[in-house]
Scaffold this motif. Structure first.
Motif, PDB file in Angstrom:
ATOM      1  N   VAL A   6       0.847  -1.192   0.000  1.00  0.00           N
ATOM      2  CA  VAL A   6       0.000   0.000   0.000  1.00  0.00           C
ATOM      3  C   VAL A   6       0.883   1.242   0.000  1.00  0.00           C
ATOM      4  CG1 VAL A   6      -1.967  -1.090   1.131  1.00  0.00           C
ATOM      5  CG2 VAL A   6      -0.184  -0.088   2.521  1.00  0.00           C
ATOM      6  N   GLU A   7       0.391   2.284  -0.631  1.00  0.00           N
ATOM      7  CA  GLU A   7       1.083   3.568  -0.634  1.00  0.00           C
ATOM      8  C   GLU A   7       0.045   4.658  -0.814  1.00  0.00           C
ATOM      9  OE1 GLU A   7       2.249   3.781  -5.385  1.00  0.00           O
ATOM     10  OE2 GLU A   7       3.820   3.473  -3.883  1.00  0.00           O
ATOM     11  N   PRO A   8       0.302   5.860  -0.299  1.00  0.00           N
ATOM     12  CA  PRO A   8      -0.658   6.952  -0.477  1.00  0.00           C
ATOM     13  C   PRO A   8      -0.594   7.509  -1.901  1.00  0.00           C
ATOM     14  CG  PRO A   8       1.276   7.725   0.705  1.00  0.00           C
ATOM     15  CD  PRO A   8       1.466   6.253   0.515  1.00  0.00           C
ATOM     16  N   LYS A   9      -1.719   8.013  -2.386  1.00  0.00           N
ATOM     17  CA  LYS A   9      -1.718   8.621  -3.723  1.00  0.00           C
ATOM     18  C   LYS A   9      -0.867   9.888  -3.737  1.00  0.00           C
ATOM     19  CE  LYS A   9      -5.895   6.847  -5.851  1.00  0.00           C
ATOM     20  NZ  LYS A   9      -7.158   7.164  -6.552  1.00  0.00           N
ATOM     21  N   LYS A  10      -0.843  10.602  -2.613  1.00  0.00           N
ATOM     22  CA  LYS A  10       0.014  11.776  -2.470  1.00  0.00           C
ATOM     23  C   LYS A  10       1.154  11.397  -1.523  1.00  0.00           C
ATOM     24  CE  LYS A  10      -3.848  15.007  -3.000  1.00  0.00           C
ATOM     25  NZ  LYS A  10      -4.609  16.115  -2.355  1.00  0.00           N
ATOM     26  N   LEU A  11       2.380  11.444  -2.006  1.00  0.00           N
ATOM     27  CA  LEU A  11       3.524  11.024  -1.187  1.00  0.00           C
ATOM     28  C   LEU A  11       3.684  11.889   0.050  1.00  0.00           C
ATOM     29  CD1 LEU A  11       6.207  10.169  -3.909  1.00  0.00           C
ATOM     30  CD2 LEU A  11       4.759   8.627  -2.583  1.00  0.00           C
ATOM     31  N   SER A  12       3.147  13.099   0.021  1.00  0.00           N
ATOM     32  CA  SER A  12       3.257  13.974   1.191  1.00  0.00           C
ATOM     33  C   SER A  12       2.450  13.449   2.370  1.00  0.00           C
ATOM     34  CB  SER A  12       2.796  15.382   0.828  1.00  0.00           C
ATOM     35  OG  SER A  12       1.444  15.366   0.376  1.00  0.00           O
ATOM     36  N   GLU A  13       1.537  12.494   2.128  1.00  0.00           N
ATOM     37  CA  GLU A  13       0.700  11.950   3.197  1.00  0.00           C
ATOM     38  C   GLU A  13       1.227  10.610   3.716  1.00  0.00           C
ATOM     39  OE1 GLU A  13      -3.646  13.764   1.899  1.00  0.00           O
ATOM     40  OE2 GLU A  13      -3.026  11.818   1.078  1.00  0.00           O
ATOM     41  N   MET A  14       2.507  10.323   3.488  1.00  0.00           N
ATOM     42  CA  MET A  14       3.079   9.058   3.940  1.00  0.00           C
ATOM     43  C   MET A  14       3.009   8.917   5.459  1.00  0.00           C
ATOM     44  SD  MET A  14       4.444   6.186   3.200  1.00  0.00           S
ATOM     45  CE  MET A  14       4.988   6.300   1.501  1.00  0.00           C
ATOM     46  N   VAL A  50      -4.260  -9.107  11.449  1.00  0.00           N
ATOM     47  CA  VAL A  50      -3.498  -8.367  10.457  1.00  0.00           C
ATOM     48  C   VAL A  50      -2.040  -8.218  10.897  1.00  0.00           C
ATOM     49  CG1 VAL A  50      -3.768  -6.001  11.319  1.00  0.00           C
ATOM     50  CG2 VAL A  50      -3.734  -6.428   8.864  1.00  0.00           C
ATOM     51  N   GLU A  51      -1.148  -8.149   9.913  1.00  0.00           N
ATOM     52  CA  GLU A  51       0.266  -7.877  10.169  1.00  0.00           C
ATOM     53  C   GLU A  51       0.727  -6.824   9.184  1.00  0.00           C
ATOM     54  OE1 GLU A  51       2.765 -11.305  10.164  1.00  0.00           O
ATOM     55  OE2 GLU A  51       1.481 -12.444  11.534  1.00  0.00           O
ATOM     56  N   THR A  52       1.583  -5.913   9.653  1.00  0.00           N
ATOM     57  CA  THR A  52       2.135  -4.878   8.785  1.00  0.00           C
ATOM     58  C   THR A  52       3.643  -4.829   8.975  1.00  0.00           C
ATOM     59  OG1 THR A  52       1.830  -3.168  10.477  1.00  0.00           O
ATOM     60  CG2 THR A  52       0.038  -3.491   8.903  1.00  0.00           C
ATOM     61  N   PHE A  53       4.365  -4.574   7.905  1.00  0.00           N
ATOM     62  CA  PHE A  53       5.812  -4.410   7.992  1.00  0.00           C
ATOM     63  C   PHE A  53       6.295  -3.662   6.760  1.00  0.00           C
ATOM     64  CE2 PHE A  53       5.194  -8.340   5.686  1.00  0.00           C
ATOM     65  CZ  PHE A  53       6.157  -8.299   4.685  1.00  0.00           C
ATOM     66  N   GLU A  67       8.655  -0.710   0.661  1.00  0.00           N
ATOM     67  CA  GLU A  67       7.207  -0.815   0.519  1.00  0.00           C
ATOM     68  C   GLU A  67       6.556  -1.151   1.856  1.00  0.00           C
ATOM     69  OE1 GLU A  67       5.990  -2.508  -3.780  1.00  0.00           O
ATOM     70  OE2 GLU A  67       7.261  -3.848  -2.616  1.00  0.00           O
ATOM     71  N   HIS A  68       5.398  -0.550   2.102  1.00  0.00           N
ATOM     72  CA  HIS A  68       4.594  -0.881   3.278  1.00  0.00           C
ATOM     73  C   HIS A  68       3.644  -2.014   2.886  1.00  0.00           C
ATOM     74  CE1 HIS A  68       5.789   2.504   5.900  1.00  0.00           C
ATOM     75  NE2 HIS A  68       5.980   3.124   4.748  1.00  0.00           N
ATOM     76  N   VAL A  69       3.781  -3.142   3.577  1.00  0.00           N
ATOM     77  CA  VAL A  69       3.048  -4.355   3.206  1.00  0.00           C
ATOM     78  C   VAL A  69       2.010  -4.664   4.273  1.00  0.00           C
ATOM     79  CG1 VAL A  69       3.230  -6.821   2.734  1.00  0.00           C
ATOM     80  CG2 VAL A  69       4.976  -5.257   1.891  1.00  0.00           C
ATOM     81  N   LEU A  70       0.841  -5.054   3.819  1.00  0.00           N
ATOM     82  CA  LEU A  70      -0.276  -5.412   4.691  1.00  0.00           C
ATOM     83  C   LEU A  70      -0.612  -6.874   4.456  1.00  0.00           C
ATOM     84  CD1 LEU A  70      -2.448  -4.154   6.619  1.00  0.00           C
ATOM     85  CD2 LEU A  70      -3.843  -3.773   4.597  1.00  0.00           C
ATOM     86  N   LEU A  71      -0.602  -7.676   5.528  1.00  0.00           N
ATOM     87  CA  LEU A  71      -0.924  -9.098   5.433  1.00  0.00           C
ATOM     88  C   LEU A  71      -2.296  -9.344   6.031  1.00  0.00           C
ATOM     89  CD1 LEU A  71       2.405  -9.045   5.760  1.00  0.00           C
ATOM     90  CD2 LEU A  71       2.064 -11.485   5.988  1.00  0.00           C
ATOM     91  N   GLY A  72      -3.107 -10.149   5.331  1.00  0.00           N
ATOM     92  CA  GLY A  72      -4.440 -10.479   5.820  1.00  0.00           C
ATOM     93  C   GLY A  72      -4.755 -11.942   5.627  1.00  0.00           C
ATOM     94  N   ALA A  73      -5.880 -12.374   6.207  1.00  0.00           N
ATOM     95  CA  ALA A  73      -6.270 -13.784   6.160  1.00  0.00           C
ATOM     96  C   ALA A  73      -6.920 -14.172   4.847  1.00  0.00           C
ATOM     97  CB  ALA A  73      -7.221 -14.095   7.318  1.00  0.00           C
ATOM     98  N   GLY A  74      -7.371 -13.199   4.078  1.00  0.00           N
ATOM     99  CA  GLY A  74      -8.045 -13.525   2.823  1.00  0.00           C
ATOM    100  C   GLY A  74      -8.503 -12.260   2.123  1.00  0.00           C
ATOM    101  N   ILE A  97      -5.644   5.783  -0.844  1.00  0.00           N
ATOM    102  CA  ILE A  97      -4.586   4.775  -0.802  1.00  0.00           C
ATOM    103  C   ILE A  97      -4.608   3.970  -2.091  1.00  0.00           C
ATOM    104  CG2 ILE A  97      -3.789   2.675   0.371  1.00  0.00           C
ATOM    105  CD1 ILE A  97      -4.851   3.876   2.952  1.00  0.00           C
ATOM    106  N   THR A  98      -3.428   3.668  -2.589  1.00  0.00           N
ATOM    107  CA  THR A  98      -3.280   2.792  -3.745  1.00  0.00           C
ATOM    108  C   THR A  98      -2.761   1.453  -3.262  1.00  0.00           C
ATOM    109  OG1 THR A  98      -2.773   4.675  -5.174  1.00  0.00           O
ATOM    110  CG2 THR A  98      -2.174   2.476  -5.979  1.00  0.00           C
ATOM    111  N   ALA A  99      -3.454   0.386  -3.646  1.00  0.00           N
ATOM    112  CA  ALA A  99      -3.055  -0.964  -3.226  1.00  0.00           C
ATOM    113  C   ALA A  99      -2.582  -1.739  -4.443  1.00  0.00           C
ATOM    114  CB  ALA A  99      -4.225  -1.691  -2.564  1.00  0.00           C
ATOM    115  N   SER A 100      -1.539  -2.531  -4.242  1.00  0.00           N
ATOM    116  CA  SER A 100      -1.002  -3.339  -5.324  1.00  0.00           C
ATOM    117  C   SER A 100      -1.862  -4.582  -5.531  1.00  0.00           C
ATOM    118  CB  SER A 100       0.431  -3.761  -4.989  1.00  0.00           C
ATOM    119  OG  SER A 100       0.420  -4.717  -3.930  1.00  0.00           O
ATOM    120  N   ALA A 101      -1.535  -5.326  -6.563  1.00  0.00           N
ATOM    121  CA  ALA A 101      -2.169  -6.627  -6.752  1.00  0.00           C
ATOM    122  C   ALA A 101      -1.749  -7.547  -5.614  1.00  0.00           C
ATOM    123  CB  ALA A 101      -1.756  -7.219  -8.097  1.00  0.00           C
TER     124      ALA A 101
END
Length: 1079
Positions: free
Chosen positions: A616-624, A641-644, A650-657, A677-681
């Motif tokens: 995940v990343e913000p659409k505006k980098l100033s809002e990191m 949830v887990e984040t690292f 990159e900021h990564v978000l882990l979920g159960a599904g 927020i923009t989320a990757s595949a």
């Protein structure tokens, strides 16, 4: 509500567990209506405990919600009435598998549970999961057969058919409970026999003199199973407000049939008939010849006296609507029916059904009474549950998890004063509580920030003072001014000026169960995190980071969507606590006072580990900064949830599904970060391995042995030979089953010094039985012997495990004759009386394998000549790196063994080639050797797989199969549920293909089917990613360009592209098909 929290004996803590869409929220609505929280007309429609907007839109529960309900029992006595007030803390939990962590958190706070089962869908996958959770958590379960109306209105069952259907469901549930018990019993039997053999081997005189029975003692499991005659089974239709047990009708018919109530309950279930001619109740086996002839006319008592009456109501209201029949039923039951309901029941029968059943067989009183009768109070349940949590060796101390015999009670006795307070739920003892999870509440929703409605007397008093002040200030006050002043007095805000609320917009509240003592607002408590080690003193350096102090700023009574302020919380109660922000991450233990050794009530949940990740990343980098703060809040309030942050930043978000990640992203956007927020595949894990196949290319090894690679370093100064061989299946299964044991081999104190979170089994796999060092190596040798003579004695040659020193790959030394054996090194270390290891333990530090090896072998300085023994660390490091990043797409490798067969070093000039240059070149060359030796076999990708259960009717079964096939899934089984038109289809779906699978199924079947996805593990995709057509048949079928897509190569290239690795792709395809400019 405060008067209901004084006596722990009158508190019951219960959660509602069920498969998704089995009626939990509607059942909870019925109970809430009995306390006046919602209207009876809104039951099943408002879903009061589903407070989130996305929960209401999707119609499923995503967060566990708690509410405290009161219930009063009036017992008649000779000298008057005795009134008993009870408080029932009810927690509604999600049924979707993605939110299983919420179920786990709720079960930690409760003493019993209501297990709901849809009588049409029956026992589903999540039903088995929640029953297992109740069994493992020692919760007293109550079985609820819900949606009874579907048997009448949808399946059109007769009462007799319905009885046999319900009886079969009951047998299925009891079979599931029996499987849990049987598994426990076999494990205890194995432990008992091992202990007996050990004592016999050492010549235990007590064992020989006592002459203990050679057979393991059988235990009584009769109280484990559900039985309607015992009152722990409820039959209900929550949407219609109907609920009954056998005792409900026994009270009605006891006087009419002149049979004692308790005896009538016993014959209301099973093969019992009422022989009206002889005026007696007989079993099916005891019928005389004449009665047998009339058996076709005789009816089961459950059918005749219970179900036929229920069926008659539905027949008169729904199936064959008749106002006359309804009036007749109302008269016979002595109930009143509202005229508006009678006029409109042809169009909308539900209000009339609710009106009838709420007066005849109301759901709330029966449910509350059953909970009070069967769920133990905190003073009893804590004496059974807490010893198993505090002392892990007592996890199987009781045969039936929620029941203790006199012999078992001795094992569960408290060992100190703190345990005595805990087990007895003492109000006056040491305050100890467990925070199961953190919930986030908007500041505007806190009770201290709510608008307070003034009473009429307060408004008049304020108006009087205001007029006096105005007269004193000026005699020219206008009527308009006083009118405006009166309007301002109607509402007031407690905090802040001008109605504003100071402080953060979101507040973190701890969802907490008080186990002993009494907590008051403003008390200072110690926060103990889950990694706190009870085996070490509280002032030990290893424990210092996991203890902190905080002040309890507020105590709340959680009432679903609302909170009520409390002044204190007593033992046995479930409350919300303020003041824990920054002190407790997800869960933890609270304890009052300066205690030398604290208790740790946290338990690791190994059932719902996150496996799907997105960047995940913000659409505006100033809002990191806002995104980072939002991720911190999300990580704290979501148990799963887990984040690292990755090495790439990159900021990564882990979920159960998929559904869980969707909810997390919505929370980030709308509540925590409040930014776009923009989320990757989805980033899905893969594994790499190699297998032996008949179609492999000829080996490139010089000696003809496949998987052999000979490498030289620095112009032949160092040369070595490495050979890769796929691990046999038995050996691979053994290593995959015991990662925790492998990690624990580095230290005898592994249970106290190691964090087991990242080595626990994933995806619902049965937790491993941790072995001792001797047991592990001996079991490994036994398994290796089964794999053939080439693997015999492999245990003494294993150099290391990998990746991360716990994986299912082995590095084998075939050069030094076992000098590098990990087994021998660790044995020498543990036998040393005063080793560096023990010194490090005392200093509060941990040991890794490199330190163990350096301590056992002589140290070498940079100036000293290099020897072969100095190269060991380089081979080990290269092995860990190569198995952590495989040759295909840098994913972890599993199922491979690498043999170091030959190492030679020639004399060289140390002034031109120093130690660091040689070691650096050796590590990089060895990595490539490991990868190339693996590629000499047939490489494969292993896909993460979901186990998918789908319930569908025959009309949409073909469409379900089509969706599964398009997702590259495979059907495992197909079963038809007896007595219904439903099929249960079980399939395996690759996780990488599962994104949007649930929505696709619902779309193709018009909502008639919905899947449940549970992580199953990794399975090899039997397709070589480098395969190209070579034979005449392949060229004839596929052509030279192989137009058919290579799925394995597609997955491999996608991962390589995401990681920034080189991807070979065609810039121009089918060049002969170019069009001319004219065309």
């Amino acid at each position: 509500m405060d008067s209901y929290q004084v006596n722990p004996e009158n508190i019951r803590n219960v959660c509602i567990l069920a498969h998704v869409d089995h009626g939990k929220s509607s059942f909870a609505d019925s109970l809430l209506a009995s306390n006046g929280i919602i209207s009876n007309r809104l039951v099943g429609n408002i879903r009061y405990l589903d407070s989130r907007e996305d929960e209401q839109e999707r119609g499923i529960t995503m967060k566990s919600s708690s509410v405290s309900l009161k219930y009063r029992i009036i017992r008649k006595k000779a000298d008057g009435e005795d009134i008993e007030n009870y408080m029932i803390n009810l927690i509604d939990t999600p049924g979707h598998v993605d939110f299983y962590s919420e179920v786990f958190s709720a079960s930690r706070l409760c003493d019993g549970c209501l297990v709901l089962i849809d009588v049409v869908e029956g026992v589903c996958t999540q039903t088995i999961t929640v029953l297992q959770q109740a069994y493992m958590s020692s919760l007293r379960p109550i079985l609820v057969f819900n949606k009874l109306d579907r048997l009448i209105t949808e399946l059109k069952f007769t009462p007799n058919e319905a009885y046999h259907h319900l009886n079969k469901l009951l047998q299925q549930v009891n079979a599931v409970m029996g499987n849990f018990f049987q598994g426990d019993r076999m494990e205890k039997d194995t432990k008992w026999r091992e202990e007996r053999e050990r004592r016999m081997a050492v010549g235990d005189e007590v064992l020989m003199e006592d002459g203990e029975d050679e057979n393991f003692e059988e235990t009584d499991d009769s109280s484990l199973y559900f039985d309607p005659t015992l009152g722990d089974v409820i039959f209900s239709s929550a949407i219609d407000g109907l609920a009954f047990s056998l005792s409900s009708f026994a009270k009605i018919y006891a006087s009419k049939l002149k049979i004692p109530e308790q005896k009538l309950i016993k014959v209301f279930w099973g093969e019992w008939y009422l022989d009206a001619k002889n005026k007696k109740v007989v079993s099916g086996k005891a019928l005389d010849k004449e009665a047998v002839k009339r058996k076709g006319k005789l009816k089961l008592m459950f059918v005749q006296f219970i179900l036929e009456n229920i069926w008659a109501v539905y027949d008169a209201v729904v199936i064959n609507p008749s106002a006359e029949k309804v009036q007749k039923i109302a008269t016979s039951l002595s109930i009143k029916v509202r005229p508006p309901d009678l006029r409109s029941f042809n169009k909308e029968p539900r209000p009339l059904l609710q009106s009838i059943f709420s007066q005849w067989l109301p759901l709330p009183p029966l449910t509350f009474q059953t909970i009070i009768d069967h769920v133990p109070p905190p003073t009893i349940s804590q004496s059974i549950r807490l010893p198993k949590i505090i002392h892990h060796d007592l996890s199987g101390a009781t045969a039936v998890p929620w029941k203790v015999t006199d012999e078992e009670r001795d094992k569960l006795k408290p060992r100190n004063t703190i345990e005595q307070d805990l087990y007895g739920a003492s109000k006056d003892g040491t305050f100890i509580a467990f925070v199961s999870k953190i919930v986030v509440i908007k500041s505007a929703d806190l009770p201290q920030n709510q608008r307070k409605q003034l009473t009429a007397d307060e408004m008049r008093e304020r108006a009087r003072r205001r007029r006096e002040e105005e007269l004193a200030a000026s005699n020219d006050s206008t009527l308009a001014g006083s009118t405006a002043g009166d309007e301002e007095l109607r509402e007031t805000l407690l905090p802040g000026a001008n109605g504003t609320i100071s402080g953060p917009e979101e507040n973190l509240i701890g969802f907490c169960r008080v186990f002993s003592g009494t907590l008051h607002k403003g008390d200072i408590v110690s926060c103990i995190l889950p990694k706190y080690n009870v085996a070490l003193p509280s002032d030990h350096p290893l424990n210092a980071p996991y203890i902190s102090k905080t002040e309890i700023t507020d105590i709340y009574r959680i009432m679903g969507r609302e909170l009520l302020l409390l002044n204190e919380a007593v033992a046995g109660d479930v409350v919300g606590l303020g003041g824990l922000e920054g002190k407790i991450l997800k869960s933890g233990t609270l304890m009052a006072g300066e205690v030398g050794n604290f208790v740790n009530l946290a338990v690791v949940d190994t059932q719902s580990a996150p496996i799907v990740r997105i960047a995940v990343e913000p659409k505006k980098l100033s809002e990191m900064n806002k995104l980072v703060e939002g991720l911190r809040l999300l990580n704290q309030v979501d148990p799963c949830v887990e984040t690292f942050v990755q090495e790439t930043g990159e900021h990564v978000l882990l979920g159960a599904g998929e559904l869980h990640l969707e909810r997390c992203l919505n929370d980030l956007r709308d509540r925590f970060a409040k930014i776009q927020i923009t989320a990757s595949a989805p980033i899905v894990p893969f594994r790499e391995t190699a297998i032996r196949t008949a179609e492999m290319q000829p080996t490139k090894a010089p000696d003809g042995r496949r998987g052999t690679v000979v490498t030289t370093v620095h112009d032949g100064v160092l040369s070595f030979t490495i050979r890769a061989i796929p691990l046999p299946s038995p050996l691979l299964d053994f290593l995959q089953t015991h990662p925790k044991t492998i990690k624990g081999l580095l230290s005898e104190q592994r249970k106290t010094l190691e964090d087991d979170l990242d080595v626990s089994n994933r995806g619902g796999v049965t937790p491993e039985k941790e072995l001792s060092s001797e047991e592990f190596w001996s079991e490994l040798e036994k398994v290796a012997e089964q794999c053939g003579r080439d693997w015999k004695g492999i245990g003494d040659s294993i150099w290391a495990f990998g990746p991360k020193r716990i994986g299912a790959n082995i590095l084998v030394d075939r050069v030094s004759g076992g000098q590098k054996s990990l087994r021998k090194k660790l044995a020498r270390l543990h036998s040393a009386p005063a080793s560096r290891g023990e010194t490090a333990m005392r200093n509060g530090s941990t040991l890794d394998l490199e330190e163990v090896q350096q301590g056992l072998e002589s140290d070498a300085t940079n100036d000293a000549p290099l020897s072969l023994r100095d190269l060991d660390d380089a081979f080990d490091s290269a092995f860990q790196i190569a198995t952590g990043k495989g040759p295909l797409c840098h994913e972890p490798v599993y199922g491979m063994s690498f043999f170091v067969e030959k190492v030679e070093m020639k004399p060289f000039d140390h002034s031109k080639l120093n130690r660091h240059q040689l070691m650096g070149g050796l590590i990089s060359s060895t990595q490539e050797a490991f990868r190339n030796s693996m590629l000499d076999w047939s490489p494969r990708l292993a896909l993460a797989m979901y186990s998918c259960d789908i319930q569908a009717t025959t009309e949409v079964l073909g469409k379900v199969y089509g969706v599964v096939a398009r997702r590259r899934g495979q059907i495992i089984s197909e079963e038809m549920k007896d007595g219904t038109v439903l099929f249960t289809v079980r399939a395996l779906i690759p996780v990488v293909e599962s994104w949007g699978f649930a929505a696709d199924i619902r779309k193709k079947t018009s909502g008639a089917a919905s899947p449940q996805l549970v992580f199953h593990g990794f399975e090899i995709l039997d397709l070589d990613p480098f395969w190209v057509p070579t034979t005449e048949e392949e060229l004839e079928d596929l052509g030279e360009k192989s137009d058919r897509e290579n799925v394995a190569k597609k997955y491999m290239d996608a991962v390589r592209k995401r990681k920034g690795l080189f991807v070979e792709r065609r810039v121009v395809e089918h060049a002969e098909k170019q069009r001319t400019l004219k065309k």
